[in-house]
Structure formats: structure tokens, C-alpha cells
Design a protein around this motif. Structure first.
Motif, PDB file in Angstrom:
ATOM      1  N   MET A   1       0.855  -1.202   0.000  1.00 13.09           N
ATOM      2  CA  MET A   1       0.000   0.000   0.000  1.00 13.09           C
ATOM      3  C   MET A   1       0.887   1.247   0.000  1.00 13.09           C
ATOM      4  O   MET A   1       1.657   1.444   0.930  1.00 13.09           O
ATOM      5  CB  MET A   1      -0.850  -0.030   1.280  1.00 13.09           C
ATOM      6  N   ILE A   6      -3.130   4.935   0.858  1.00  6.90           N
ATOM      7  CA  ILE A   6      -3.430   5.199   2.275  1.00  6.90           C
ATOM      8  C   ILE A   6      -4.332   6.416   2.398  1.00  6.90           C
ATOM      9  O   ILE A   6      -5.348   6.394   3.100  1.00  6.90           O
ATOM     10  CB  ILE A   6      -2.126   5.414   3.083  1.00  6.90           C
ATOM     11  N   ARG A   9      -7.834   5.612   1.002  1.00  6.93           N
ATOM     12  CA  ARG A   9      -8.592   4.603   1.722  1.00  6.93           C
ATOM     13  C   ARG A   9      -8.965   5.059   3.127  1.00  6.93           C
ATOM     14  O   ARG A   9     -10.056   4.753   3.615  1.00  6.93           O
ATOM     15  CB  ARG A   9      -7.741   3.340   1.772  1.00  6.93           C
ATOM     16  N   ASP A  93       0.306  -0.582   8.030  1.00  3.28           N
ATOM     17  CA  ASP A  93      -0.456  -1.693   8.585  1.00  3.28           C
ATOM     18  C   ASP A  93      -1.950  -1.341   8.549  1.00  3.28           C
ATOM     19  O   ASP A  93      -2.390  -0.399   9.207  1.00  3.28           O
ATOM     20  CB  ASP A  93       0.034  -1.913  10.035  1.00  3.28           C
ATOM     21  N   THR A  94      -2.700  -2.116   7.753  1.00  7.06           N
ATOM     22  CA  THR A  94      -4.127  -1.814   7.539  1.00  7.06           C
ATOM     23  C   THR A  94      -4.905  -1.780   8.846  1.00  7.06           C
ATOM     24  O   THR A  94      -5.695  -0.872   9.090  1.00  7.06           O
ATOM     25  CB  THR A  94      -4.756  -2.887   6.625  1.00  7.06           C
ATOM     26  N   HIS A  95      -4.665  -2.772   9.688  1.00  2.00           N
ATOM     27  CA  HIS A  95      -5.407  -2.866  10.952  1.00  2.00           C
ATOM     28  C   HIS A  95      -5.111  -1.636  11.820  1.00  2.00           C
ATOM     29  O   HIS A  95      -6.017  -1.016  12.387  1.00  2.00           O
ATOM     30  CB  HIS A  95      -4.985  -4.155  11.670  1.00  2.00           C
ATOM     31  N   GLU A  98      -6.787   1.478  10.266  1.00  2.00           N
ATOM     32  CA  GLU A  98      -8.244   1.502  10.502  1.00  2.00           C
ATOM     33  C   GLU A  98      -8.547   2.014  11.902  1.00  2.00           C
ATOM     34  O   GLU A  98      -9.411   2.872  12.090  1.00  2.00           O
ATOM     35  CB  GLU A  98      -8.831   0.086  10.342  1.00  2.00           C
TER      36      GLU A  98
END
Ligand code: ADP
Ligand code: MG
Length: 317
Positions: A1, A6, A9, A93-95, A98
Motif C-alpha cells: 500500500m 493510504i 482509503r 499496517d491496515t489494521h 483503521e
């Protein structure tokens, strides 16, 4: 990503809000202040390991990054409008993103502030800089410099609670309870700050300890003060946790994000009524004096208290 994904999203896509002519997506945001309003702009950086423990929940980091700035806006008596975010991440890191975005937008949404731009980079540690612009009626902004001899001095909330919570988190990152909540999710005193504009004579937000920050207000105003330690509010949770050190947490602990302010002695009842209307606890803790310096009394007896507060690069002796 990559950083463009980033941004798209996690950070772009907030609805338009009043005053935003150009938001995220161009080289700069274009904002239109309303007539007869002054702009108030503040910025604060949170560095991992310095302003929050490494490994703190991402949502708490996002919330705090906004809340610490909102507290500065509150201390000026202003209304927050627009913010920018400069974010340095070690890995995308997506988590984590979020959770971070949720905490950030929760704090922003409650205060009615909209994200209009920012910058996203990689780096050696997490660094979060939020900048917020607010507005206020022309010439109404609260300053540190307006306290006058005879004024009453007040503090909102329970100073020292957040420092107690941070001490608990440093011992155990999974610690929880009332004090930890005060560190993880500070509640900026926006409504109180706005209602104090035109009522308080001087105001500062307490982020580096009550004694040190009140001292800054007094220096800016060219006055001194006497504070009654018996009137400094100590929460039951802090008293239980810190025992005989509770007053030391209250005077020197950081991260309170409460408002310390002065008002004319004739306005004490009005201040307390205003605080009640804002559902914000406020205590009357002392009095401004013409003689410089900050002195503390307990049951009428003078007490020695350090007033230097936190400083990043130490201080000259
Ligand atoms: P530039 O190349 O001009 O520096 P960027 O590619 O960094 O622009 O950013 C593109 C757009 O996305 C800009 O409008 C910028 O303000 C916005 N932006 C970048 N990072 C963030 C972020 N973390 N949060 C909100 N907006 C961001
Ligand atoms: Mg550009």
C-alpha cells in the motif's frame, strides 16, 4: 500500500463542510473564514515513545492527536473548523490505520472539525502532527496575558488523573479504569472555553502540569498568585491510586488537557453557573496577586512547590 492508497482509503472522502472551497486532493486546502471572525490556528505533534507509550492502541493515538489540539483551541475560546494531518508511519499496517482513523475521526466528529489535507510518509517511528484552525468572534480570543490582581483562579476537571493513568499504562499496557481512560481519551473542554470568551480574563490549557502551566499564565500576565491546596480537586480514583502522592500528580502530572483560567472575583458565581451549564466540573482554587510568583497554602500555611513543569530539552539552571 503506497501513500496515495493510504490517503484515499483512510483519510479522503469526508463530506464537504462550510468554508471548505478546496479540500483533500489538491496541493493546498482553500478555506473561507466567515465575516467578522478571527482565525485561531494551533498545531501539536505526538512522537511515539515520547508522548505516548510504544504500542498504545492506534485508536487512542488518533483520538489524542486531535484532542490535544482541540484543547488548545478551547483555551483560546474558539470553535474548531478544519484540520490537517501529517502522519509518519513505520509500516502501512491496515489494521493499525483503521483503528487510528476511527479514533481520529471520532474525536474530530464530536467537535465538528473536518480533515482538509495532510502529508503521509514513512519513517523510523510513528509521529503524528495535527494542525487545527478554528474561528472566534473578532477580538474575543482568550489569552494568557489578561489576569489582574484580585481575579479568582479556576481549574476544570481533575488534574493529575491522566498522569496517574499513564503511570498505570507504563507498568502494564493492558491496564484499564478511570485514570487510564483519562489518558487515552482526553475530553477537550470546548464548550467551556467558548463560554469563557468574554468572561475569563486569561486562560491556558493544562498539558504539562497545573503548577507549571498556571505559572506560565501568571508570567504572561505579569502577576502572581496564591493557590489553596485544599481547593485543588483530587478525584477519588487518583486518591486511591496515588495515596499520599496524589497532590503531586495533580500539580505536576502532564496530559490533563483541562483549562486553567482567571476571572474577576465578582464573576465567581457566573463562572460556576457557566461550568454547570457545560456539565464540566470547575473548582475555584486561588487568587491572583500583584506580587509576582506562585505560592501555595495548605490550611493557611505556606507550602513549597516546584513550578517548572515539563520541558523537552531541560532548562538552564
Ligand atoms: P503533495 O505531492 O502536494 O505533497 P500529496 O500527494 O502528499 O501532495 O497529497 C495529496 C493530497 O492528499 C493533498 O491534498 C494532501 O493535503 C492530502 N493528504 C496527504 N496525506 C494526508 C493525510 N494523512 N490526511 C489527509 N490528507 C492528506
Ligand atoms: Mg503538491
Amino acid at each position: 500500500m503506497d501513500e496515495f492508497e493510504i490517503i484515499q482509503r483512510f483519510f479522503a472522502g469526508q463530506a464537504d463542510a462550510p468554508g471548505i472551497i478546496v479540500g483533500i486532493g489538491d496541493d493546498g486546502a482553500v478555506l473561507a473564514p466567515a465575516d467578522d471572525r478571527h482565525l485561531v490556528t494551533v498545531v501539536d505533534t505526538l512522537v511515539e515513545g515520547r508522548h505516548f507509550p510504544t504500542g498504545l492502541d492506534a485508536g487512542d493515538i488518533g483520538w489524542r492527536a486531535v484532542a490535544v489540539n482541540l484543547s488548545d483551541i478551547a483555551a483560546m475560546g474558539a470553535a474548531p473548523r478544519w484540520m490537517t494531518l501529517a502522519l509518519t508511519l513505520t509500516t502501512p499496517d491496515t489494521h493499525w490505520l483503521e483503528g487510528f482513523a476511527r479514533g481520529l475521526f471520532d474525536a474530530a466528529g464530536e467537535a465538528g472539525v473536518v480533515l482538509v489535507g495532510g502529508d503521509t510518509t514513512g519513517g523510523a517511528q510513528v509521529v503524528v502532527t495535527v494542525q487545527i484552525t478554528g474561528d472566534i468572534g473578532a477580538d474575543l480570543a482568550l489569552r494568557r496575558s489578561g489576569a489582574r490582581p484580585g481575579d479568582a483562579i479556576f481549574i476544570s476537571g481533575y488534574p493529575g488523573d491522566a498522569a496517574g493513568g499513564l503511570a498505570q499504562l507504563k507498568a502494564d499496557l493492558s491496564a484499564h479504569g478511570a485514570l487510564v481512560d483519562r489518558f487515552r481519551r482526553p475530553q477537550p473542554r470546548l464548550q467551556l472555553g467558548r463560554e469563557l470568551a468574554g468572561l475569563a480574563t486569561a486562560c491556558i490549557d493544562v498539558s504539562d502540569g497545573l503548577a507549571g502551566d498556571l505559572h506560565k499564565l501568571l508570567v504572561a500576565s505579569g502577576v502572581g498568585a496564591s493557590v489553596d491546596l485544599c481547593a485543588v480537586p483530587i478525584s477519588p480514583a487518583l486518591a486511591t491510586f496515588a495515596q499520599e502522592d496524589a497532590m503531586s500528580f495533580a500539580l505536576h502530572g502532564g496530559d490533563d488537557y483541562e483549562l486553567c483560567f482567571s476571572a474577576s472575583a465578582e464573576c465567581i458565581d457566573t463562572v460556576l453557573e457557566t461550568a454547570a451549564r457545560c456539565a464540566t466540573p470547575v473548582a475555584h482554587i486561588g487568587r491572583v496577586t500583584a506580587a509576582r510568583g506562585l505560592s501555595f497554602l495548605r490550611d493557611g500555611e505556606p507550602m513549597a512547590v516546584d513550578t517548572t513543569g515539563y520541558a523537552h530539552f531541560g532548562r538552564e539552571a
